[in-house]
Design a protein around this motif. Structure first.
Motif, mmCIF file in Angstrom:
data_model
loop_
_atom_site.group_PDB
_atom_site.id
_atom_site.type_symbol
_atom_site.label_atom_id
_atom_site.label_comp_id
_atom_site.label_asym_id
_atom_site.label_seq_id
_atom_site.Cartn_x
_atom_site.Cartn_y
_atom_site.Cartn_z
ATOM 1 N N ASN A 12 0.808 -1.224 0.000
ATOM 2 C CA ASN A 12 0.000 0.000 0.000
ATOM 3 C C ASN A 12 0.838 1.271 0.000
ATOM 4 O O ASN A 12 0.306 2.367 0.135
ATOM 5 C CB ASN A 12 -0.943 0.007 1.204
ATOM 6 C CG ASN A 12 -2.016 -1.065 1.101
ATOM 7 O OD1 ASN A 12 -2.483 -1.377 0.010
ATOM 8 N ND2 ASN A 12 -2.389 -1.651 2.229
ATOM 9 N N SER A 13 2.155 1.126 -0.151
ATOM 10 C CA SER A 13 3.062 2.276 -0.150
ATOM 11 C C SER A 13 3.479 2.576 -1.586
ATOM 12 O O SER A 13 4.458 2.030 -2.096
ATOM 13 C CB SER A 13 4.288 1.988 0.723
ATOM 14 O OG SER A 13 5.195 3.062 0.687
ATOM 15 N N SER A 14 2.735 3.452 -2.253
ATOM 16 C CA SER A 14 2.939 3.713 -3.674
ATOM 17 C C SER A 14 4.198 4.534 -3.937
ATOM 18 O O SER A 14 4.485 5.510 -3.235
ATOM 19 C CB SER A 14 1.732 4.445 -4.253
ATOM 20 O OG SER A 14 1.993 4.857 -5.589
ATOM 21 N N THR B 100 3.095 5.485 -10.574
ATOM 22 C CA THR B 100 2.561 4.609 -11.623
ATOM 23 C C THR B 100 3.567 4.468 -12.761
ATOM 24 O O THR B 100 4.227 5.445 -13.139
ATOM 25 C CB THR B 100 1.243 5.189 -12.166
ATOM 26 O OG1 THR B 100 0.309 5.286 -11.091
ATOM 27 C CG2 THR B 100 0.660 4.299 -13.251
ATOM 28 N N GLU C 117 11.077 4.339 -10.097
ATOM 29 C CA GLU C 117 10.597 4.545 -8.725
ATOM 30 C C GLU C 117 10.937 5.944 -8.211
ATOM 31 O O GLU C 117 10.280 6.459 -7.303
ATOM 32 C CB GLU C 117 11.216 3.489 -7.808
ATOM 33 C CG GLU C 117 10.657 2.092 -8.035
ATOM 34 C CD GLU C 117 11.519 1.000 -7.441
ATOM 35 O OE1 GLU C 117 11.112 -0.175 -7.487
ATOM 36 O OE2 GLU C 117 12.624 1.303 -6.928
ATOM 37 N N ASP D 279 0.309 0.218 -13.986
ATOM 38 C CA ASP D 279 0.519 -0.513 -12.736
ATOM 39 C C ASP D 279 1.243 0.385 -11.726
ATOM 40 O O ASP D 279 1.943 1.334 -12.101
ATOM 41 C CB ASP D 279 1.333 -1.778 -12.981
ATOM 42 C CG ASP D 279 0.577 -2.821 -13.792
ATOM 43 O OD1 ASP D 279 -0.659 -2.697 -13.903
ATOM 44 O OD2 ASP D 279 1.219 -3.748 -14.326
ATOM 45 N N THR D 280 1.103 0.058 -10.454
ATOM 46 C CA THR D 280 1.632 0.905 -9.384
ATOM 47 C C THR D 280 2.870 0.287 -8.744
ATOM 48 O O THR D 280 2.825 -0.839 -8.242
ATOM 49 C CB THR D 280 0.561 1.126 -8.293
ATOM 50 O OG1 THR D 280 -0.589 1.741 -8.884
ATOM 51 C CG2 THR D 280 1.102 2.027 -7.190
ATOM 52 N N VAL E 129 5.446 -0.148 -5.781
ATOM 53 C CA VAL E 129 5.304 -0.036 -4.324
ATOM 54 C C VAL E 129 6.658 -0.273 -3.666
ATOM 55 O O VAL E 129 7.559 -0.871 -4.255
ATOM 56 C CB VAL E 129 4.248 -1.025 -3.779
ATOM 57 C CG1 VAL E 129 2.869 -0.683 -4.323
ATOM 58 C CG2 VAL E 129 4.618 -2.466 -4.101
ATOM 59 N N SER E 130 6.789 0.203 -2.431
ATOM 60 C CA SER E 130 8.086 0.134 -1.755
ATOM 61 C C SER E 130 8.400 -1.294 -1.312
ATOM 62 O O SER E 130 7.509 -2.095 -1.024
ATOM 63 C CB SER E 130 8.112 1.080 -0.559
ATOM 64 O OG SER E 130 7.226 0.641 0.452
ATOM 65 N N VAL F 140 5.625 -4.344 -7.758
ATOM 66 C CA VAL F 140 4.591 -3.633 -8.511
ATOM 67 C C VAL F 140 3.234 -4.243 -8.182
ATOM 68 O O VAL F 140 3.067 -5.469 -8.244
ATOM 69 C CB VAL F 140 4.842 -3.718 -10.027
ATOM 70 C CG1 VAL F 140 3.659 -3.141 -10.804
ATOM 71 C CG2 VAL F 140 6.127 -2.990 -10.397
ATOM 72 N N ARG F 141 2.287 -3.382 -7.842
ATOM 73 C CA ARG F 141 0.908 -3.828 -7.669
ATOM 74 C C ARG F 141 0.187 -3.622 -8.999
ATOM 75 O O ARG F 141 -0.024 -2.489 -9.443
ATOM 76 C CB ARG F 141 0.209 -3.042 -6.560
ATOM 77 C CG ARG F 141 -1.103 -3.671 -6.140
ATOM 78 C CD ARG F 141 -1.444 -3.357 -4.703
ATOM 79 N NE ARG F 141 -2.592 -4.150 -4.252
ATOM 80 C CZ ARG F 141 -2.986 -4.234 -2.994
ATOM 81 N NH1 ARG F 141 -2.322 -3.594 -2.039
ATOM 82 N NH2 ARG F 141 -4.038 -4.966 -2.659
#
Length: 583
Positions: free
Chosen positions: A18-20, A23, A315, A356-357, A359-360, A373-374
């Motif tokens: 949940n830590s974006s 994108t 990133e 796609d997102t 994430v850390s 990547v989420r």
């Protein structure tokens, strides 16, 4: 004495789903081509580029750009293959489904030449009165390629301003002269096509000649060009070749990325005022270089560097990276044999595609880099880069904010060669081989996939390497269309070619063609359109360069596919929801 294999060392990886970190942009994955490339027109090249997942291709190639004249396809004191005209390059780009990024000639060109290139590329059609190429096959009416990104010059700081001189520059030298010309060129180019974006060459923070001064550069390059050119440009350009004395030293350079990009962004914020947040950063040349005697640009460690560097840059907010160079760095000239960096580029599309997102994530072992990547379809992908040439590691995956199914799809590429392999494995632990790339794709444990918000429809995921395209505007009323479909078939495989004609009374500002395969055929790669497939149903959407379909106008696209048993023609062709006739 019995010798036992060394047990893999344990490593803990943590992913914060949940830590974006932003994108993935549609321009993220790119490659550089060159007008001197004798293999540019190899018939298999577009399919190989498409299969790599690249979405941008840069031309006409490095320092050649400041010597290259597009109308004649010639270069001062350099070589441009006679067959590699601008239109020939565009043919490759369209078949490969990539958007071009063009470097206009600052070193020996003119403002008029730059503006003329934009006019020829983007403003063709009835009534065209712009420049016409002198090479055979050039269009007398220009084109509507819709090229969006235009760099102004290559490594212009290498013209002798700070001593070393490799870049051709027949203009006054120094950053002030360059910046003033960028303003003039950009204004002239945008007067032709206001929708384009223009780019300014900067020095890479921490790399020569960043921070240097001279008699014609009393302030450093970036501190001089940004205040002058910022109001006129849309993106800045850096190149990065951090090749060191050894493979391990090169692999360690990716730790410099946050400092490089934050320093660059700080300069943009300092000098670009209210426009700073809209100025994109593009790395239009990147390669780890040849680090040790006997190692070529195709060495395995460069594949590891590529993926770690690409994701590290993205990133940190970079919009585009173009790997240098298609031939002899990604593919062998002539044979088109893929080198390790080619498969590294392909691996990125298993990790994530546009939309796609990121994430850390973190790793307890410095030699095992991690990126996560989420995906828009609800899956979570984790890329593990093992930079250790000798040791395997058993990686335990710790997930925060994501509950995974027990099984995962695992993609692997390593020193054994043979391309990327996939298998099903554990979602909590994976062993990574020495000098390898591993992508673990996890599904949500709630129902084996993502759980959409009530009342919404999950976003379909495109084929790896494709870019999601916004839904085109539907044309109401009695819009109609015609589709021509032809096949070149062999045992188990085929190429399908389609021509779509708008026979309605209204131009289309975006299009979507749908059809159904009757015998289970599968699209494996495509060009001139973005293909997605769900079961038997195939959807083709326009690319950025062919979105407009005039009344009576046509667009051609094609794909490679697989079949078994029968390969009957598709049925149910519709364009933007309207049934098409079959030619």
């Amino acid at each position: 004495m019995i010798q036992h294999a060394r047990a893999a060392t344990p490593v803990n990886v943590t992913v914060n789903a949940n830590s974006s970190l932003g994108t993935i942009p549609s321009t993220a994955y790119g490659v550089s081509e060159a007008a001197w490339d004798g293999s540019l027109l190899d018939p298999s090249l577009p399919g190989l580029i498409a299969a790599s997942g690249a979405k941008v291709m840069r031309l006409p190639g490095g320092s050649l750009s400041d010597a290259y004249h597009w109308q004649s396809n010639t270069a001062i004191a350099s070589y441009a293959a006679p067959s590699n005209t601008f239109d020939a390059f565009m043919g490759v780009a369209q078949k490969a489904g990539v958007q071009p990024l063009v470097t206009v000639n600052y070193g020996s060109g003119t403002t008029q030449e730059a503006a003329g290139w934009v006019q020829y590329a983007n403003k063709g059609g009835p009534g065209y009165n712009g420049p016409v190429p002198t090479y055979a096959g050039g269009s007398s009416t220009g084109h509507t390629y819709g090229i969006k990104y235009w760099e102004i010059g290559n490594e212009v700081y290498g013209d002798g301003t700070y001593g070393s001189a490799w870049e051709l520059n027949n203009n006054p030298h120094g950053p002030t002269a360059y910046a003033n010309t960028v303003v003039a060129d950009s204004n002239a180019m945008k007067a032709v096509d206001p929708t384009i974006k223009t780019g300014l060459v900067l020095t890479t923070p921490g790399n020569w000649p960043d921070g240097l001064t001279s008699s014609i550069s009393p302030k450093p390059w970036n501190d001089t060009v940004l205040p002058i050119a910022c109001p006129s440009i849309d993106f800045v350009i850096i190149h990065w070749y951090p090749g060191s004395s050894s493979a391990s030293a090169t692999l360690a350079t990716t730790s410099q990325i946050p400092t490089i990009i934050s320093s660059l962004r700080s300069k943009i914020n300092q000098y670009c005022g209210s426009r700073a947040s809209s100025i994109q950063i593009m790395v239009t040349e990147i390669n780890g270089g040849e680090a040790a005697s006997g190692q070529q640009a195709s060495a395995m460690y460069l594949a590891l560097f590529e993926d770690d560097a690409f994701m590290g840059m993205l990133e940190n907010g970079v919009a585009n990276l173009d790997y240098w160079l298609v031939h002899d760095d990604l593919l062998a000239s002539g044979s088109e044999t893929p080198y390790p960096p080619y498969y590294a580029l392909q691996m990125l599309s298993h990790l994530g595609v546009a939309g796609d997102t990121m994430v850390s994530s973190s790793s307890s072992q410095s030699l095992v880099a991690v990126h996560a990547v989420r995906q828009a379809n609800g899956k979570l992908a984790v890329l593990l880069v093992n930079k250790d040439p000798s040791n395997s590691y058993t990686v335990s995956l710790g997930l925060n904010g994501y509950s995974a199914n027990s099984a995962a799809t695992i993609y692997t590429y390593g020193t054994n060669g043979g391309g990327i392999t996939s298998t099903t494995g554990s979602s909590s632990s994976v062993t990574v081989a020495p000098y390898s790339l591993t992508t673990v794709v996890l599904q949500s444990g709630s129902s084996g996939g993502s759980t959409p918000t009530p009342g919404t429809t999950p976003t379909p995921r495109p084929t790896p390497g494709t870019t999601p395209t916004p839904t085109p505007t539907l044309v109401s009323g009695n819009a109609s269309c015609k589709v021509s479909y032809s096949v070149n078939q062999w045992q188990g495989g085929f190429t399908g070619n389609l021509t779509i004609t708008n026979t309605s009374s209204s131009a289309l500002s975006g299009w979507m063609l749908k059809f159904t395969f009757p015998n289970g055929q599968q699209v494996t790669q495509g060009w001139n359109s973005i293909f997605t497939q769900s079961g038997a149903n195939v959807t083709m959407t326009n690319t950025s360069y062919n979105a407009t379909l005039a009344v009576g106008g046509s667009v051609s696209a094609g794909f490679n596919g697989s079949w078994s048993g029968s390969n009957s023609r598709p049925t149910g062709f519709t364009l933007n929801g309207n049934v098409c006739s079959i030619a």
